[in-house]
Scaffold this motif. Structure first.
Motif, PDB file in Angstrom:
ATOM      1  N   GLN A   1      31.037  85.890  11.793  1.00 14.03           N
ATOM      2  CA  GLN A   1      31.750  84.613  11.684  1.00 14.03           C
ATOM      3  C   GLN A   1      33.053  84.778  10.905  1.00 14.03           C
ATOM      4  O   GLN A   1      34.088  84.197  11.257  1.00 14.03           O
ATOM      5  CB  GLN A   1      30.867  83.572  10.987  1.00 14.03           C
ATOM      6  CG  GLN A   1      29.668  83.127  11.806  1.00 14.03           C
ATOM      7  CD  GLN A   1      28.919  81.993  11.113  1.00 14.03           C
ATOM      8  OE1 GLN A   1      29.503  80.941  10.835  1.00 14.03           O
ATOM      9  NE2 GLN A   1      27.634  82.212  10.836  1.00 14.03           N
ATOM     10  N   THR A   2      33.003  85.592   9.821  1.00 13.79           N
ATOM     11  CA  THR A   2      34.215  85.840   9.021  1.00 13.79           C
ATOM     12  C   THR A   2      35.286  86.504   9.886  1.00 13.79           C
ATOM     13  O   THR A   2      36.473  86.136   9.841  1.00 13.79           O
ATOM     14  CB  THR A   2      33.879  86.731   7.808  1.00 13.79           C
ATOM     15  OG1 THR A   2      32.880  86.091   7.021  1.00 13.79           O
ATOM     16  CG2 THR A   2      35.115  86.986   6.958  1.00 13.79           C
ATOM     17  N   CYS A   3      34.874  87.471  10.714  1.00 13.82           N
ATOM     18  CA  CYS A   3      35.829  88.159  11.588  1.00 13.82           C
ATOM     19  C   CYS A   3      36.431  87.193  12.616  1.00 13.82           C
ATOM     20  O   CYS A   3      37.646  87.262  12.910  1.00 13.82           O
ATOM     21  CB  CYS A   3      35.136  89.312  12.317  1.00 13.82           C
ATOM     22  SG  CYS A   3      34.714  90.702  11.231  1.00 13.82           S
ATOM     23  N   ARG A   4      35.610  86.282  13.143  1.00  9.72           N
ATOM     24  CA  ARG A   4      36.124  85.327  14.135  1.00  9.72           C
ATOM     25  C   ARG A   4      37.185  84.432  13.490  1.00  9.72           C
ATOM     26  O   ARG A   4      38.243  84.169  14.074  1.00  9.72           O
ATOM     27  CB  ARG A   4      35.000  84.462  14.684  1.00  9.72           C
ATOM     28  CG  ARG A   4      33.862  85.213  15.362  1.00  9.72           C
ATOM     29  CD  ARG A   4      34.266  85.900  16.625  1.00  9.72           C
ATOM     30  NE  ARG A   4      33.079  86.470  17.317  1.00  9.72           N
ATOM     31  CZ  ARG A   4      33.147  87.406  18.228  1.00  9.72           C
ATOM     32  NH1 ARG A   4      34.328  87.939  18.556  1.00  9.72           N
ATOM     33  NH2 ARG A   4      32.038  87.849  18.818  1.00  9.72           N
ATOM     34  N   GLY A   5      36.892  83.943  12.274  1.00  7.22           N
ATOM     35  CA  GLY A   5      37.850  83.070  11.600  1.00  7.22           C
ATOM     36  C   GLY A   5      39.139  83.805  11.278  1.00  7.22           C
ATOM     37  O   GLY A   5      40.245  83.254  11.457  1.00  7.22           O
ATOM     38  N   LEU A   6      39.030  85.064  10.813  1.00  4.83           N
ATOM     39  CA  LEU A   6      40.231  85.830  10.492  1.00  4.83           C
ATOM     40  C   LEU A   6      41.033  86.138  11.753  1.00  4.83           C
ATOM     41  O   LEU A   6      42.274  86.121  11.736  1.00  4.83           O
ATOM     42  CB  LEU A   6      39.850  87.130   9.767  1.00  4.83           C
ATOM     43  CG  LEU A   6      39.400  86.975   8.305  1.00  4.83           C
ATOM     44  CD1 LEU A   6      38.897  88.309   7.760  1.00  4.83           C
ATOM     45  CD2 LEU A   6      40.548  86.451   7.436  1.00  4.83           C
ATOM     46  N   HIS A   7      40.326  86.422  12.851  1.00  7.33           N
ATOM     47  CA  HIS A   7      41.029  86.705  14.110  1.00  7.33           C
ATOM     48  C   HIS A   7      41.889  85.515  14.513  1.00  7.33           C
ATOM     49  O   HIS A   7      43.057  85.684  14.912  1.00  7.33           O
ATOM     50  CB  HIS A   7      40.016  87.030  15.213  1.00  7.33           C
ATOM     51  CG  HIS A   7      40.666  87.336  16.527  1.00  7.33           C
ATOM     52  ND1 HIS A   7      41.237  88.548  16.823  1.00  7.33           N
ATOM     53  CD2 HIS A   7      40.841  86.552  17.651  1.00  7.33           C
ATOM     54  CE1 HIS A   7      41.736  88.531  18.036  1.00  7.33           C
ATOM     55  NE2 HIS A   7      41.508  87.314  18.575  1.00  7.33           N
ATOM     56  N   TYR A   8      41.326  84.309  14.372  1.00 10.97           N
ATOM     57  CA  TYR A   8      42.067  83.103  14.728  1.00 10.97           C
ATOM     58  C   TYR A   8      43.290  82.940  13.814  1.00 10.97           C
ATOM     59  O   TYR A   8      44.394  82.630  14.270  1.00 10.97           O
ATOM     60  CB  TYR A   8      41.157  81.880  14.619  1.00 10.97           C
ATOM     61  CG  TYR A   8      41.796  80.606  15.091  1.00 10.97           C
ATOM     62  CD1 TYR A   8      41.841  80.285  16.458  1.00 10.97           C
ATOM     63  CD2 TYR A   8      42.369  79.718  14.178  1.00 10.97           C
ATOM     64  CE1 TYR A   8      42.449  79.113  16.892  1.00 10.97           C
ATOM     65  CE2 TYR A   8      42.962  78.542  14.604  1.00 10.97           C
ATOM     66  CZ  TYR A   8      43.007  78.239  15.970  1.00 10.97           C
ATOM     67  OH  TYR A   8      43.610  77.073  16.397  1.00 10.97           O
ATOM     68  N   ALA A   9      43.099  83.187  12.499  1.00 12.36           N
ATOM     69  CA  ALA A   9      44.214  83.061  11.551  1.00 12.36           C
ATOM     70  C   ALA A   9      45.292  84.087  11.855  1.00 12.36           C
ATOM     71  O   ALA A   9      46.492  83.772  11.842  1.00 12.36           O
ATOM     72  CB  ALA A   9      43.706  83.239  10.117  1.00 12.36           C
ATOM     73  N   HIS A  10      44.863  85.309  12.167  1.00 15.83           N
ATOM     74  CA  HIS A  10      45.844  86.356  12.470  1.00 15.83           C
ATOM     75  C   HIS A  10      46.642  86.004  13.720  1.00 15.83           C
ATOM     76  O   HIS A  10      47.857  86.272  13.796  1.00 15.83           O
ATOM     77  CB  HIS A  10      45.136  87.706  12.655  1.00 15.83           C
ATOM     78  CG  HIS A  10      44.480  88.214  11.396  1.00 15.83           C
ATOM     79  ND1 HIS A  10      43.514  89.208  11.409  1.00 15.83           N
ATOM     80  CD2 HIS A  10      44.625  87.855  10.096  1.00 15.83           C
ATOM     81  CE1 HIS A  10      43.117  89.434  10.171  1.00 15.83           C
ATOM     82  NE2 HIS A  10      43.763  88.621   9.356  1.00 15.83           N
ATOM     83  N   GLN A  11      45.955  85.405  14.704  1.00 10.88           N
ATOM     84  CA  GLN A  11      46.649  85.009  15.929  1.00 10.88           C
ATOM     85  C   GLN A  11      47.738  83.978  15.644  1.00 10.88           C
ATOM     86  O   GLN A  11      48.746  83.918  16.347  1.00 10.88           O
ATOM     87  CB  GLN A  11      45.654  84.442  16.946  1.00 10.88           C
ATOM     88  CG  GLN A  11      44.875  85.515  17.690  1.00 10.88           C
ATOM     89  CD  GLN A  11      44.004  84.907  18.775  1.00 10.88           C
ATOM     90  OE1 GLN A  11      43.431  83.829  18.594  1.00 10.88           O
ATOM     91  NE2 GLN A  11      43.916  85.584  19.909  1.00 10.88           N
ATOM     92  N   HIS A  12      47.525  83.170  14.591  1.00  8.05           N
ATOM     93  CA  HIS A  12      48.496  82.140  14.230  1.00  8.05           C
ATOM     94  C   HIS A  12      49.420  82.608  13.114  1.00  8.05           C
ATOM     95  O   HIS A  12      50.066  81.789  12.433  1.00  8.05           O
ATOM     96  CB  HIS A  12      47.779  80.852  13.814  1.00  8.05           C
ATOM     97  CG  HIS A  12      47.145  80.149  14.964  1.00  8.05           C
ATOM     98  ND1 HIS A  12      45.966  80.580  15.565  1.00  8.05           N
ATOM     99  CD2 HIS A  12      47.550  79.047  15.686  1.00  8.05           C
ATOM    100  CE1 HIS A  12      45.656  79.774  16.560  1.00  8.05           C
ATOM    101  NE2 HIS A  12      46.610  78.824  16.666  1.00  8.05           N
ATOM    102  N   GLY A  13      49.483  83.927  12.917  1.00  9.69           N
ATOM    103  CA  GLY A  13      50.453  84.489  11.983  1.00  9.69           C
ATOM    104  C   GLY A  13      50.104  84.356  10.523  1.00  9.69           C
ATOM    105  O   GLY A  13      50.985  84.478   9.664  1.00  9.69           O
TER     106      GLY A  13
END
Length: 704
Positions: free
Chosen positions: A115-127
Motif C-alpha cells: 500500500q505504501t508503494c502504491r501511494g508513493l507511486h501516485y505521488a511520484h507520478q504527480h511530481g
C-alpha cells in the motif's frame, strides 16, 4: 471558559508532536466532522523558509488524492500561527507497532508495504517526492489501511525551496544520494527508504546501525547491508532478492517505480502459503532434535551440568495482542511465515548453543564421575581438586557444590584433633606474648587460633585484652611524643639563648623518651661540643694561670731556667700572651748574664784540662801516624776557644743561685773525666750543664 480555536476549528485535545509543530484533534463545525489540525510552533518570529516549507506540505499533499495518502482539507494562519487541517485517523503508526512488537501476520506486513508503494507511486507520478519515509510516517488504521503522513520535507520536482547542500530526512532511512546531499532526487530515493522500512518490519532490526549518526551515514553510502537471511534463516530467495534490489547503492539498479516494487512484493505474497508449507517441516525437525537431545542428556541434567530449560522447546500459542489488523488470519507462529522464520532462526541459534554446551559439559561429566569415585574411596583432597575444575567452569553447579561441602565436612572431622592441638599451641603462644608485653605478636597468635576455631571464647578474650593494651601503648606513645616535642622546643629555645647546659639537659631528657629522635640528638651533640670546648678553654686558662704563677715564683727564687721552661709551656698553650713573652725575655736575659759570669769562673779550671786533652790527643794522632803511613781519617781535634773576657751586655747583676753552682760543678766534673780519659762520663756531665744552661759555650766545647 471559552474553548480554544484555531481558525474555525475547535480544539479537543493534543494528538502528538512533530519536528515542525503540534497536532490537535479538532472539530469543524462548518462541515460537522473531526479533523487533525497541525499547527506550526516556533519561538520568536517565524522564519519565512520554515513558513514556506510548512505550507508546501499542505500543497504537496493537497494536490494528490489517493487512498494511501492522508487527505488535506484546509490550510491557513491564525494569530501568526500557520496551520493545516487534515483527515483524522484512528490506529497506530508502524514505529509504535514495531517498538511494541505487536504480532502482525507476514502477509499483512507485506500488504502495508505494498500500500505504501502504491501511494508513493501516485505521488511520484504527480511530481511529489516525499524524502522522509520512515515508520513514524506510515499510519495503519484500525481496518488495516495505510496512510502516508507528513509531507513536510516533500519537494515538487520544479521546486527550488531546498537550500543547496542541506541534508533533509531521517538518517537511518535516507538513501545514499540523500546522505550525499544530492539535489537530483527522484522517486527511487523514496523506494530505498521503503526497503529499509520493509527490512525493519520483518526482522525487527534496521539494516544500517552504528554508534552514531556519522557511522550510520557512512554505512548507508559505503557498506553493504547485512543479508536479511542473517536474521531470518531460511528466508525465501525471492524475498532476499527484492530487499537487496530495493537497498542497492546504485539507484539505477533499484526498482524504477513504486508499482514495480509493489508488484514484486505482491507476487511473493501469493507464494507465502507455499513457502510456509516448505518451512514448517524444517522447524519441526529442529524441535524434534531438541526433544532427542533432552532425552539423551538426562544424566547431565541430574549432575546439574545442563539446565532443563535449555533443552525445552517453547510451545506455539495464540498471540494475545491481536487487533483488527489480524482479523481473518489464523494466529500462531506455526501459521505465519514471518513468525516461523523468526522461530526457525531462534531455534537454530539455540540448537548451536546447546550443542556447544553439551560438548563442553561432556568433559565435566567425566570429571564429575571421577570426583564421586574419589570421594567414595575416601580420597578427599583429590576429590576436592576435581570438583574445583568443575566449579571453575560452572561456579553455581549445585551438585558439585553439594559434593564439595561433603568433602569439607569429612576433612573437618579428620583434622579436628590436629586443629585442637594447633589451637592450644596458638593460645599458649598468645598468652606468653601477652604476659611479656608483646601485644602485636599476641594478636598474630590469636589470628592463628581463629583459623582453627573462629569463635573461640578464650581467643576473643585475649584479643580484647591485647587490643586494649595496644591502645594504652598508643596513648602513652602519643603522650611521650608530645613530651618529646616539648623537650625539643625547650632545647631549641635554650640553644637560641646560648644556655647550652640547659639545652643539653632538655635534649638528654627528650632522648630518654625517644632514642631515635634525630633533631634532639643533633641538639645534644652541638650543645655538648660547645660545653666541651668551654671546659677545655677553662682548663687551658687555668693551666696558663698556674704556669704563670709558678714561673713568677721560680723567678722570685732565682730559678730562671725553670721559669723559662714553664713560660715556654705557657706560650705553647697561649702563644700570644704578652705577659709571658715579656717575662720569658727578662728571664733569658738574666740567664745569659749568668752564663758569661760562670764562663769566666770555669775557664781557670777547664783551661788546663783542655790543654792536657789536646796534648793527649796530639800524642794519639802522632802515634797513629807513626804506625801507619796512610793519612788518618780521624776528625781533627776541636780547638778550644779562649774564653771571652768581655763583660755581659746586660746591666742586671744577678745574685748567685743554685743553678750557677750546679753549672760550675758540672764543668769541673767534665774536666776531671776528660783528664781521666773517661769520655762517656765527661759527655754526660757536659749534657747536664747544657740542660741547665742551654747554649752554654763551655758546656758545648766540653761535650764536643
Amino acid at each position: 471558559m471559552a474553548q480554544e480555536r484555531i481558525g474555525r476549528y475547535m480544539i479537543k485535545r493534543t494528538l502528538g508532536r512533530s519536528a515542525m509543530g503540534v497536532v490537535y484533534l479538532a472539530f469543524d463545525p462548518v462541515l460537522d466532522r473531526h479533523s487533525a489540525i497541525k499547527v506550526m510552533t516556533t519561538s520568536g518570529e517565524i522564519d519565512e523558509e520554515l513558513r514556506a516549507r510548512f505550507f508546501r506540505e499542505a500543497r504537496s499533499a493537497a494536490k494528490i488524492r489517493h487512498p494511501n495518502i492522508i487527505a488535506i482539507y484546509d490550510m491557513g494562519e491564525d494569530q501568526n500561527r500557520p496551520y493545516i487541517a487534515m483527515e483524522y485517523l484512528e490506529g497506530d503508526d508502524l514505529k509504535t507497532l514495531i517498538e511494541k512488537k505487536v504480532f502482525i501476520p507476514f502477509e499483512k506486513k507485506l500488504d502495508f508495504i505494498i500500500q505504501t508503494c502504491r501511494g508513493l507511486h501516485y505521488a511520484h507520478q504527480h511530481g511529489v517526492i516525499h524524502r522522509d519515509i520512515k515508520p513514524a510516517n506510515i499510519f495503519v488504521t484500525l481496518d488495516g489501511e495505510v496512510r502516508i503522513l507528513d509531507f513536510g520535507l516533500a519537494r515538487l520536482k520544479s521546486s527550488e525551496l531546498t537550500r543547496a547542500g542541506m541534508i533533509m530526512g531521517t538518517p537511518y532511512y535516507m538513501s545514499p544520494e540523500q546522505v550525499r546531499g544530492s539535489r537530483e532526487l527522484d522517486g527511487r530515493s523514496d523506494l530505498f527508504s521503503v526497503g529499509v522500512l520493509l527490512y525493519e518490519l520483518i526482522a525487527y532490526t534496521r539494516p544500517f546501525e552504528a554508534d552514531n549518526l556519522t557511522g550510520v551515514c557512512f554505512k548507508i553510502v559505503s557498506e553493504p547491508h547485512p543479508p536479511i537471511s542473517q536474521f531470518l534463516q531460511g528466508c525465501a530467495e525471492e524475498l532476499v532478492q527484492i530487499i537487496d534490489r530495493a537497498l542497492s547503492k546504485d539507484r539505477d539498479a533499484r526498482f524504477a517505480t513504486g508499482d514495480e516494487l509493489a508488484d514484486a512484493l505482491k507476487g511473493f505474497q501469493q507464494k507465502v502459503p507455499i513457502k510456509l508449507k516448505e518451512l514448517r517441516p524444517k522447524v519441526e525437525s529442529i524441535e524434534a532434535e531438541f526433544r532427542k537431545l533432552k532425552s539423551s542428556s538426562t544424566h547431565l541434567i541430574d549432575m546439574d551440568l545442563v539446565q532443563p530449560k535449555l533443552l525445552e522447546v517453547e510451545e506455539s500459542v495464540t498471540d494475545p495482542t491481536a487487533t483488527v489488523i489480524t482479523q481473518g488470519v489464523t494466529l500462531g507462529p506455526l501459521n505465519d511465515y514471518g513468525s516461523l522464520l523468526l522461530r526457525q532462526g531462534s531455534l537454530h541459534q539455540r540448537l548451536e548453543a546447546v550443542n556447544r554446551t553439551l560438548e563442553e559439559v561432556s568433559a565435566l561429566a567425566e570429571l564429575f564421575e571421577t570426583g564421586r569415585q574419589q570421594f567414595e574411596k575416601g580420597e578427599v583432597d583429590p576429590s576436592l581438586a576435581t570438583l574445583e575444575k568443575i566449579l571453575s567452569v560452572q561456579p553455581k553447579n549445585a551438585k558439585a557444590l553439594e559434593m564439595q561441602e561433603a568433602c569439607r565436612r569429612l576433612l573437618e572431622e579428620r583434622r579436628r584433633p590436629e586443629q585442637q592441638s594447633n589451637l592450644n599451641s596458638a593460645l599458649s603462644e598468645a598468652l606468653e606474648a601477652f604476659n611479656q608485653g608483646h601485644y602485636e605478636q599476641c594478636l598474630q597468635a590469636v589470628s592463628r587460633a581463629f583459623e582453627f576455631d573462629p569463635g573461640n571464647a578464650q581467643a576473643l578474650q585475649i584479643q580484647k585484652q591485647a587490643s586494649e593494651a595496644l591502645q594504652r601503648q598508643a596513648t602513652e606513645a602519643l603522650q611521650r611524643q608530645r613530651q618529646v616535642e616539648e623537650f625539643l622546643k625547650a632545647a631549641q629555645g635554650h640553644e637560641r639563648g646560648g644556655d647550652y647546659e640547659a639545652c643539653s639537659r632538655a635534649a638528654t631528657e627528650g632522648l630518654d623518651l625517644d632514642r631515635e629522635h634525630k633533631e634532639l640528638g643533633q641538639l645534644q651533640q652541638r650543645a655538648q661540643q660547645i660545653l666541651e670546648k668551654r671546659r677545655l678553654d677553662e682548663e687551658r686558662r687555668a693551666r696558663v694561670s698556674e704556669l704563670l704563677r709558678v714561673a713568677r715564683k721560680e723567678i722570685a727564687n732565682n730559678n730562671f731556667s725553670s721559669a723559662v721552661r714553664n713560660l715556654n709551656l705557657l706560650l705553647q698553650l697561649e702563644p700570644g700572651d704578652t705577659n709571658a713573652t715579656t717575662l720569658r725575655q727578662e728571664a733569658k736575659a738574666v740567664l745569659s748574664a749568668r752564663r758569661h759570669k760562670t764562663t769566666r769562673k770555669a775557664s781557670l779550671v777547664v783551661g788546663p784540662v783542655l790543654l792536657v786533652s789536646l796534648v793527649v790527643w796530639g800524642l794519639l794522632r802522632l802515634s797513629y801516624h807513626k804506625e801507619s803511613p796512610v793519612q788518618s781519617n780521624l776528625p781533627s781535634a776541636v780547638e778550644p776557644k779562649p774564653p771571652s773576657t768581655a763583660e755581659p751586655a746586660s746591666a742586671v747583676q744577678p745574685t748567685p743561685s743554685k743553678d750557677d753552682a750546679e753549672i760550675t760543678r758540672g764543668l769541673e766534673a767534665a774536666a776531671k773525666h776528660l783528664a781521666a780519659q773517661e769520655y762517656s762520663q765527661a759527655v754526660s756531665e757536659a749534657a747536664k750543664v747544657l740542660e741547665l744552661s742551654p747554649g752554654n759555650s763551655e758546656g758545648e766545647r766540653a761535650q764536643q
